[in-house]
Design a protein around this motif. Sequence first.
Motif, short mmCIF file in Angstrom:
data_model
loop_
_atom_site.label_atom_id
_atom_site.label_comp_id
_atom_site.label_asym_id
_atom_site.label_seq_id
_atom_site.Cartn_x
_atom_site.Cartn_y
_atom_site.Cartn_z
N GLN A 333 0.84 -1.19 0.00
CA GLN A 333 0.00 0.00 0.00
C GLN A 333 0.88 1.25 0.00
OE1 GLN A 333 -3.40 -0.35 2.94
NE2 GLN A 333 -2.19 -2.12 3.59
N THR A 365 -4.66 6.82 -2.80
CA THR A 365 -4.04 5.60 -2.25
C THR A 365 -3.80 4.63 -3.40
OG1 THR A 365 -5.20 5.85 -0.14
CG2 THR A 365 -4.26 3.69 -0.62
N HIS A 367 -2.61 0.60 -4.30
CA HIS A 367 -2.32 -0.76 -3.83
C HIS A 367 -1.69 -1.57 -4.97
CE1 HIS A 367 -5.48 -0.88 -0.35
NE2 HIS A 367 -4.59 0.09 -0.23
N LEU A 381 -4.30 -1.31 -7.88
CA LEU A 381 -5.54 -0.59 -7.57
C LEU A 381 -5.19 0.83 -7.16
CD1 LEU A 381 -7.34 -3.30 -5.38
CD2 LEU A 381 -7.91 -2.68 -7.75
N TYR A 383 -7.14 4.19 -5.62
CA TYR A 383 -8.39 4.66 -5.03
C TYR A 383 -8.43 6.19 -5.04
CZ TYR A 383 -8.67 -0.10 -3.21
OH TYR A 383 -8.71 -1.47 -3.09
N ASN A 384 -9.46 6.74 -5.71
CA ASN A 384 -9.73 8.18 -5.72
C ASN A 384 -8.64 8.97 -6.47
OD1 ASN A 384 -12.07 7.73 -4.22
ND2 ASN A 384 -10.96 7.99 -2.27
N HIS A 406 -11.39 5.84 -9.95
CA HIS A 406 -10.76 4.58 -9.52
C HIS A 406 -10.08 3.91 -10.71
CE1 HIS A 406 -13.01 5.08 -5.84
NE2 HIS A 406 -14.16 5.10 -6.52
N LYS A 408 -8.08 0.09 -11.91
CA LYS A 408 -7.57 -1.25 -11.67
C LYS A 408 -6.73 -1.65 -12.87
CE LYS A 408 -8.58 -5.94 -10.21
NZ LYS A 408 -9.56 -6.91 -9.67
#
Length: 583
Positions: A333, A365, A367, A381, A383-384, A406, A408
């Motif tokens: 992370q 963030t 990942h 991943l 996020y935001n 988002h 992926k």
Amino acid sequence: MQAQEKKKIEIPYSGFLDFDEVKYPGAQIFTRDDSQQVHIKHGSIDLWCDRAIHYSKEKFIEAFGHVKMIEGDTINMTSKYIEYSGKTELAFASGDVVLTDPSSTITSDTLYYDKLKQQTFYKSGGTVVKDSSGTITSKIGRYYMNLKKYQFVEDVVLVNKDATINSNFFDFYSDTGLAYLFGPSTITTETSKTYCEKGFYDTENKIGYALKNAKIDYDDREILGDSLYFDNNTSFASASNNIKVTDTINHSIIKGHYAEVFKEKDSLFITKRALAITVQENDSIYMHADKIMVTGKPEHRIVKAYYNAKLYKSDISAKADSIHADQKTGLTQLINLDRFDSSDAFSTKRRPILWNIKSQMTGDTIHLISNPKTEKLDSLLVYNNAFIISKDTLSENGYSQIYGMHLKGWFNDENILRKININKNAESIFYVRNDKDELVGIDKAKSGSIHMLFENGDIEEYNRINQIDAKMYPESQYPEKEKILKGFDWREDERPLSVEDLFKDDEPLVLPIIEGLDDYIPQEDFFDEELLKRIEKADIEAKNEDATPKDKDKTSKASRSLPKNIKNRKQVLNSNKVIKKTK
């Protein structure tokens, strides 16, 4: 006259008195009776035995059978045989020798005791027992009674209920239980093994320091450092300067210049150019931060790097306020902390950043998911505020950009980003080229989501879902002010391109000078010049005091039990004296 009387050897008690001029010329033979042993006294020394031969002219005693010698209330020595010179005040004991004082017990086959220097010495193996500190064996041992200090040499082993210590040179203080180790040495407990070539260990409190090639093994961890402190009560260790911690189970290495290890809590903290290395067969992963913490059992380690954290691998690199990696699940992370953001309302918001081949990715963030067994990246991943930028290689200031809430992504077997999906409020700018790398135009669009395929970092194919607006412009007609999307932040200059780049923003590091322990001071000779002078004086007196011509060439009683090398040394010294006199 009184001083002379005090130096006489006295026989307060004997059962029988005999003479044997053939075997013991000039000697008195004392034997015990049924009531008690022969008692011999010289100054503060009392000696008891079954049989004694007293050479009064040489002030020399040979004592046989259940011999016990006591001096004051401190020294108590037993053996099968003792010989003692009243002139040199040197005793030699052999046969099951046991010497005790209030703090320890020495056992050996042979033992020398110098009453004047208050020192004992053995050279052919001995054992020292101190109840609270353990049992020490060595080939050579010396005890300085006034200092309560032992010096052991060669094959030294200390064993107690908590640890076993092996060393070549070992100084030990019997009143405090403090031990100083020199030369290749190990301290072994149930949970650790410490190696050093200079060290200190408190056998009472079970704490110590290891210096010079110092190393601690904690089951699955090996700790190296210039200076190691350890507390075996709590299985805690701290290290300073040039530290390397190897996790043998998870194939990882942690480096830095100050570290703390809590074995019972399965935690490690390291700082000062902290670097975590996940060793992989083809391409290791390097993580650097102001501080790194590793927690968890061996089968589930979690690495947390925080403040100015960076990650480098040949095909991927990253930067964030903190990076957390779970070695069991393969989840890494990238996290930024709000408190480090600028208070300027018009400044670009700081976000974690990831680089892969030609692509730069940011988001609130990030990942990364990898397969711990295959050591390969699996997916990504964001996020935001997901933002991907790649520079168009043929344009001076052209950038392909994708933005959405988002993201992926999936990696191929070469750890290169192959496919991504950007969802919710997607925006994009693409520099579209034909097969000849000629710029066809600049595509700008908005849609609900975007699905894309990459080939070696270049866009191979893309599909927009729920497209709202899209337009292709020739480069000459594309509005300059619309060449970047809102939130654009190209940070290529921050990208680590090597392991060394991870440290380029660090302040210069000045390591503290480790004071350490004093160097080893070898034992002085037990048979030093002062003792040899006493023996030499006794030799001369023995040859001058009514000795027969036959006795003139004999060694005096005071010299006869000296070690062979000391006798040779004495002969050399005497030869030198003769040469000097002749000259």
